[in-house]
Design a protein around this motif. Structure first.
Motif, mmCIF file in Angstrom:
data_model
loop_
_atom_site.group_PDB
_atom_site.id
_atom_site.type_symbol
_atom_site.label_atom_id
_atom_site.label_comp_id
_atom_site.label_asym_id
_atom_site.label_seq_id
_atom_site.Cartn_x
_atom_site.Cartn_y
_atom_site.Cartn_z
ATOM 1 N N TYR A 194 0.800 -1.233 0.000
ATOM 2 C CA TYR A 194 0.000 0.000 0.000
ATOM 3 C C TYR A 194 0.831 1.282 0.000
ATOM 4 N N LEU A 247 -5.685 1.443 -3.823
ATOM 5 C CA LEU A 247 -4.249 1.758 -3.921
ATOM 6 C C LEU A 247 -3.505 0.652 -4.655
ATOM 7 N N GLY A 307 -1.494 3.485 -6.471
ATOM 8 C CA GLY A 307 -1.165 4.039 -5.157
ATOM 9 C C GLY A 307 -2.012 5.255 -4.843
ATOM 10 N N ALA A 308 -1.440 6.140 -4.020
ATOM 11 C CA ALA A 308 -2.190 7.321 -3.563
ATOM 12 C C ALA A 308 -2.577 8.234 -4.724
#
Ligand code: DQA
Length: 159
Positions: A34, A112, A139-140
């Motif tokens: 993550y 994510l 991801g973010a």
């Protein structure tokens, strides 16, 4: 403009960003899957991107399925659009799908990680059945792309 009308318009420019179970642990939870970005950091960058595009954000996380459903119902009243990372509930919750179907607002599903490159039980998402689009594995940044897309979709729409 009357204060009530102003209030209604500004609320309708809100994008709800709703996060499900265990996402409060981002940063320390399985960072190889993550990443190391915390949820608070995601919240900040999402708010900044949304603001630059003329939207506000309501950014929340819960470990409770009931609360997430409640917030989707609330978003149906108050939000212009929704970004939802329902985490593990994506793969299990028919009730969440029902709430997402009732939303009648554009809904971007975000993960994510890329669930399709992971265990088989992550390959199906109930949420996807009601989602406008799905972003996963980025991801973010996926949250930012979701904001961009919602802003693009909602551009020109008035409350
Ligand atoms: C997740 C993917 C889900 O399979 C998992 O249960 C999560 C996080 C993601 O953001 O990659 O908790 O939604």
């Amino acid at each position: 403009m009357a204060p009530a009308a102003r209030h209604q318009k500004s609320r309708a420019r809100a994008i709800y960003v709703l996060n499900g179970p265990n996402l409060n642990l981002l940063g320390s939870r399985e960072p190889e899957v993550y990443g190391r970005t915390t949820l608070a950091e995601i919240g900040k960058s999402v708010a900044k991107r949304a603001k630059s595009l003329g939207f506000s954000t309501v950014f929340r996380q819960t470990n409770s399925e009931a609360e997430l459903i409640q917030w989707l119902q609330e978003a149906g009243q108050n939000a212009a659009g929704v970004i939802l990372n329902a985490a593990g509930l994506s793969h299990t919750s028919v009730s969440l799908l029902d709430a997402a179907r009732a939303l009648r607002r554009p809904l971007m599903e975000v993960h994510l990680s890329n669930p399709y490159a992971r265990e088989k039980y992550r390959h199906h998402s109930f949420v996807s059945e009601a989602a406008t689009g799905v972003i996963c594995g980025l991801g973010a940044d996926g949250y930012l792309y979701a904001i961009d897309h919602l802003a693009h979709l909602l551009k020109g729409q008035t409350a």
